[in-house]
Design a protein around this motif. Structure first.
Motif, PDB file in Angstrom:
ATOM      1  N   VAL A   1       0.838  -1.202   0.000  1.00  0.00           N
ATOM      2  CA  VAL A   1       0.000   0.000   0.000  1.00  0.00           C
ATOM      3  C   VAL A   1       0.871   1.250   0.000  1.00  0.00           C
ATOM      4  CG1 VAL A   1      -1.724   1.310   1.302  1.00  0.00           C
ATOM      5  CG2 VAL A   1      -1.945  -1.172   1.085  1.00  0.00           C
ATOM      6  N   ASN A   2       1.900   1.272   0.830  1.00  0.00           N
ATOM      7  CA  ASN A   2       2.801   2.430   0.879  1.00  0.00           C
ATOM      8  C   ASN A   2       3.509   2.631  -0.456  1.00  0.00           C
ATOM      9  OD1 ASN A   2       2.280   3.212   3.519  1.00  0.00           O
ATOM     10  ND2 ASN A   2       3.793   1.810   4.349  1.00  0.00           N
ATOM     11  N   CYS A   3       4.013   1.553  -1.038  1.00  0.00           N
ATOM     12  CA  CYS A   3       4.703   1.660  -2.325  1.00  0.00           C
ATOM     13  C   CYS A   3       3.775   2.204  -3.397  1.00  0.00           C
ATOM     14  CB  CYS A   3       5.243   0.303  -2.759  1.00  0.00           C
ATOM     15  SG  CYS A   3       6.665  -0.242  -1.796  1.00  0.00           S
ATOM     16  N   GLU A   4       2.552   1.740  -3.400  1.00  0.00           N
ATOM     17  CA  GLU A   4       1.577   2.157  -4.413  1.00  0.00           C
ATOM     18  C   GLU A   4       1.378   3.668  -4.401  1.00  0.00           C
ATOM     19  OE1 GLU A   4      -0.973   2.194  -7.497  1.00  0.00           O
ATOM     20  OE2 GLU A   4       0.265   0.514  -6.853  1.00  0.00           O
ATOM     21  N   VAL A   5       1.279   4.247  -3.223  1.00  0.00           N
ATOM     22  CA  VAL A   5       1.070   5.698  -3.094  1.00  0.00           C
ATOM     23  C   VAL A   5       2.248   6.458  -3.707  1.00  0.00           C
ATOM     24  CG1 VAL A   5       0.918   7.588  -1.414  1.00  0.00           C
ATOM     25  CG2 VAL A   5      -0.416   5.498  -1.077  1.00  0.00           C
ATOM     26  N   TYR A   6       3.461   5.977  -3.495  1.00  0.00           N
ATOM     27  CA  TYR A   6       4.651   6.675  -3.981  1.00  0.00           C
ATOM     28  C   TYR A   6       4.883   6.432  -5.467  1.00  0.00           C
ATOM     29  CZ  TYR A   6       5.365   8.434   0.589  1.00  0.00           C
ATOM     30  OH  TYR A   6       5.186   9.137   1.753  1.00  0.00           O
ATOM     31  N   LEU A   7       4.552   5.238  -5.955  1.00  0.00           N
ATOM     32  CA  LEU A   7       4.624   4.978  -7.391  1.00  0.00           C
ATOM     33  C   LEU A   7       3.605   5.844  -8.140  1.00  0.00           C
ATOM     34  CD1 LEU A   7       5.071   1.107  -7.324  1.00  0.00           C
ATOM     35  CD2 LEU A   7       6.753   2.778  -8.156  1.00  0.00           C
ATOM     36  N   GLN A   8       2.428   6.024  -7.539  1.00  0.00           N
ATOM     37  CA  GLN A   8       1.404   6.882  -8.132  1.00  0.00           C
ATOM     38  C   GLN A   8       1.869   8.336  -8.154  1.00  0.00           C
ATOM     39  OE1 GLN A   8      -1.517   6.154  -9.679  1.00  0.00           O
ATOM     40  NE2 GLN A   8      -1.709   8.340 -10.099  1.00  0.00           N
ATOM     41  N   ALA A   9       2.487   8.800  -7.082  1.00  0.00           N
ATOM     42  CA  ALA A   9       3.001  10.180  -7.043  1.00  0.00           C
ATOM     43  C   ALA A   9       4.054  10.383  -8.125  1.00  0.00           C
ATOM     44  CB  ALA A   9       3.581  10.486  -5.663  1.00  0.00           C
ATOM     45  N   ALA A  10       4.899   9.378  -8.351  1.00  0.00           N
ATOM     46  CA  ALA A  10       5.921   9.466  -9.401  1.00  0.00           C
ATOM     47  C   ALA A  10       5.266   9.487 -10.781  1.00  0.00           C
ATOM     48  CB  ALA A  10       6.894   8.307  -9.278  1.00  0.00           C
ATOM     49  N   GLU A  11       4.213   8.691 -10.939  1.00  0.00           N
ATOM     50  CA  GLU A  11       3.487   8.655 -12.210  1.00  0.00           C
ATOM     51  C   GLU A  11       2.906  10.026 -12.533  1.00  0.00           C
ATOM     52  OE1 GLU A  11       1.438   4.649 -13.984  1.00  0.00           O
ATOM     53  OE2 GLU A  11       0.605   5.479 -12.163  1.00  0.00           O
ATOM     54  N   GLU A  12       2.428  10.719 -11.529  1.00  0.00           N
ATOM     55  CA  GLU A  12       1.878  12.058 -11.716  1.00  0.00           C
ATOM     56  C   GLU A  12       2.944  13.059 -12.173  1.00  0.00           C
ATOM     57  OE1 GLU A  12      -0.166  12.972  -8.068  1.00  0.00           O
ATOM     58  OE2 GLU A  12      -1.578  11.304  -8.347  1.00  0.00           O
ATOM     59  N   LEU A  13       4.215  12.725 -11.922  1.00  0.00           N
ATOM     60  CA  LEU A  13       5.330  13.561 -12.377  1.00  0.00           C
ATOM     61  C   LEU A  13       5.825  13.131 -13.759  1.00  0.00           C
ATOM     62  CD1 LEU A  13       7.382  13.805  -9.061  1.00  0.00           C
ATOM     63  CD2 LEU A  13       5.916  15.563 -10.085  1.00  0.00           C
ATOM     64  N   GLY A  14       5.189  12.086 -14.326  1.00  0.00           N
ATOM     65  CA  GLY A  14       5.568  11.623 -15.654  1.00  0.00           C
ATOM     66  C   GLY A  14       6.529  10.445 -15.666  1.00  0.00           C
ATOM     67  N   ILE A  15       6.743   9.807 -14.514  1.00  0.00           N
ATOM     68  CA  ILE A  15       7.644   8.657 -14.442  1.00  0.00           C
ATOM     69  C   ILE A  15       6.808   7.385 -14.540  1.00  0.00           C
ATOM     70  CG2 ILE A  15       9.373   7.442 -13.063  1.00  0.00           C
ATOM     71  CD1 ILE A  15       9.928  10.177 -11.668  1.00  0.00           C
ATOM     72  N   ALA A  16       6.995   6.645 -15.608  1.00  0.00           N
ATOM     73  CA  ALA A  16       6.219   5.425 -15.846  1.00  0.00           C
ATOM     74  C   ALA A  16       6.626   4.324 -14.862  1.00  0.00           C
ATOM     75  CB  ALA A  16       6.436   4.939 -17.279  1.00  0.00           C
ATOM     76  N   ARG A  17       5.652   3.543 -14.438  1.00  0.00           N
ATOM     77  CA  ARG A  17       5.930   2.435 -13.515  1.00  0.00           C
ATOM     78  C   ARG A  17       6.943   1.458 -14.083  1.00  0.00           C
ATOM     79  NH1 ARG A  17       1.574   1.318  -9.384  1.00  0.00           N
ATOM     80  NH2 ARG A  17       0.423   3.259  -9.387  1.00  0.00           N
ATOM     81  N   ALA A  18       6.871   1.231 -15.374  1.00  0.00           N
ATOM     82  CA  ALA A  18       7.771   0.274 -16.012  1.00  0.00           C
ATOM     83  C   ALA A  18       9.231   0.726 -15.967  1.00  0.00           C
ATOM     84  CB  ALA A  18       7.349   0.061 -17.460  1.00  0.00           C
ATOM     85  N   ASP A  19       9.470   2.004 -15.707  1.00  0.00           N
ATOM     86  CA  ASP A  19      10.840   2.531 -15.673  1.00  0.00           C
ATOM     87  C   ASP A  19      11.563   2.259 -14.355  1.00  0.00           C
ATOM     88  OD1 ASP A  19      10.456   3.466 -18.217  1.00  0.00           O
ATOM     89  OD2 ASP A  19      10.095   5.544 -17.602  1.00  0.00           O
ATOM     90  N   TRP A  20      10.815   1.906 -13.334  1.00  0.00           N
ATOM     91  CA  TRP A  20      11.418   1.688 -12.012  1.00  0.00           C
ATOM     92  C   TRP A  20      12.134   0.340 -11.940  1.00  0.00           C
ATOM     93  CZ3 TRP A  20      12.013   5.507  -8.686  1.00  0.00           C
ATOM     94  CH2 TRP A  20      11.132   6.592  -8.719  1.00  0.00           C
ATOM     95  N   ILE A  21      13.285   0.345 -11.327  1.00  0.00           N
ATOM     96  CA  ILE A  21      13.989  -0.891 -10.966  1.00  0.00           C
ATOM     97  C   ILE A  21      13.656  -1.116  -9.492  1.00  0.00           C
ATOM     98  CG2 ILE A  21      16.239  -1.988 -10.592  1.00  0.00           C
ATOM     99  CD1 ILE A  21      17.278  -0.177 -12.877  1.00  0.00           C
ATOM    100  N   MET A  22      12.983  -2.210  -9.192  1.00  0.00           N
ATOM    101  CA  MET A  22      12.576  -2.478  -7.811  1.00  0.00           C
ATOM    102  C   MET A  22      13.711  -3.213  -7.109  1.00  0.00           C
ATOM    103  SD  MET A  22       9.663  -0.994  -7.829  1.00  0.00           S
ATOM    104  CE  MET A  22       8.939  -1.435  -6.265  1.00  0.00           C
ATOM    105  N   ASP A  23      14.331  -2.536  -6.153  1.00  0.00           N
ATOM    106  CA  ASP A  23      15.452  -3.111  -5.411  1.00  0.00           C
ATOM    107  C   ASP A  23      14.947  -4.002  -4.278  1.00  0.00           C
ATOM    108  OD1 ASP A  23      18.057  -3.648  -4.661  1.00  0.00           O
ATOM    109  OD2 ASP A  23      18.299  -1.813  -3.530  1.00  0.00           O
ATOM    110  N   ALA A  24      13.815  -3.648  -3.712  1.00  0.00           N
ATOM    111  CA  ALA A  24      13.227  -4.441  -2.613  1.00  0.00           C
ATOM    112  C   ALA A  24      11.747  -4.638  -2.918  1.00  0.00           C
ATOM    113  CB  ALA A  24      13.408  -3.714  -1.286  1.00  0.00           C
ATOM    114  N   PRO A  25      11.247  -5.844  -2.718  1.00  0.00           N
ATOM    115  CA  PRO A  25       9.831  -6.079  -3.029  1.00  0.00           C
ATOM    116  C   PRO A  25       8.909  -5.346  -2.053  1.00  0.00           C
ATOM    117  CG  PRO A  25      10.764  -8.009  -1.966  1.00  0.00           C
ATOM    118  CD  PRO A  25      11.893  -7.032  -2.185  1.00  0.00           C
ATOM    119  N   CYS A  26       7.830  -4.840  -2.581  1.00  0.00           N
ATOM    120  CA  CYS A  26       6.803  -4.216  -1.739  1.00  0.00           C
ATOM    121  C   CYS A  26       5.760  -5.288  -1.460  1.00  0.00           C
ATOM    122  CB  CYS A  26       6.174  -3.049  -2.464  1.00  0.00           C
ATOM    123  SG  CYS A  26       7.326  -1.702  -2.803  1.00  0.00           S
ATOM    124  N   GLN A  27       5.590  -5.632  -0.210  1.00  0.00           N
ATOM    125  CA  GLN A  27       4.653  -6.710   0.146  1.00  0.00           C
ATOM    126  C   GLN A  27       3.580  -6.220   1.071  1.00  0.00           C
ATOM    127  OE1 GLN A  27       7.111  -9.795   1.764  1.00  0.00           O
ATOM    128  NE2 GLN A  27       8.050 -10.219  -0.190  1.00  0.00           N
TER     129      GLN A  27
END
Length: 193
Positions: free
Chosen positions: A167-193
């Motif tokens: 849930v926490n990761c989702e909020v921050y990925l969404q905030a990044a998306e609003e800045l124009g950063i696509a989800r597919a561009d992220w390299i996930m170093d640690a899994p969000c569970q």
């Protein structure tokens, strides 16, 4: 070589030496202005207000990052922030390189660009060259953050825990998306569970 080119121009009446000084000074100023542009807040990014450095200090785990050469191939990346004697922030980044089977570390320094209650700093790992470090989103308990660099090609999601929760990761990925950063561009170093 520059002086030879200048001598080739017809009507060149000034002494080449007196001409080269202003030219090199101008080039130096242009370089300085272009370097300072690397610390400006990117368009659309609003650094957090009422920022408290004391609460931000300590260790953060990299949850996600955008690809860039200086962290390529690293995992289990952490960033540790502490105060410097000169009023700045000591930045210690480290991560595990699976190819060399060794930890790679880099130490840098950061300083506020303006007011110390705004999460906008400049950070340097290479001498006089600074890049922007803008905290675009930060939870009230200082447990997870979205950091944007000098532009939206540089971004990190950092958390105090190695696995901050889906849930926490989702909020921050969404905030990044609003800045124009696509989800597919992220390299996930640690899994969000």
């Amino acid at each position: 070589m520059l002086l030879n080119v200048l001598k080739m121009f017809k009507g060149f009446k000034r002494d080449a030496k007196s001409f080269s000084k202003p030219l090199f000074m101008s080039l130096g100023l242009v370089s300085l202005f272009s370097l300072s542009g690397c610390t400006q807040v990117p368009k659309g990014v609003e650094p957090v207000q009422n920022f408290e450095l004391e609460r931000y200090l300590g260790q953060w785990h990299e949850i996600a990052r955008l690809d860039h050469s200086f962290e390529r191939g690293l995992s289990a990346v952490t960033a540790t922030y502490s105060k410097r004697e000169d009023g700045g922030v000591r930045v210690m980044n480290s991560g595990f390189n699976s190819e060399t089977q060794a930890v790679k570390s880099a130490e840098g320094k950061a300083y506020f660009i303006g007011s110390q209650d705004i999460g906008s700093l400049k950070v340097s790992f290479f001498g006089p060259f600074y890049g922007g470090y803008h905290i675009a989103k930060l939870d009230p308990d200082y447990q997870i953050a979205l950091v944007i660099g000098p532009n939206t090609d540089y971004g990190w999601i950092l958390a105090r825990k190695k696995q901050p929760g889906l849930v926490n990761c989702e909020v921050y990925l969404q905030a990044a998306e609003e800045l124009g950063i696509a989800r597919a561009d992220w390299i996930m170093d640690a899994p969000c569970q």
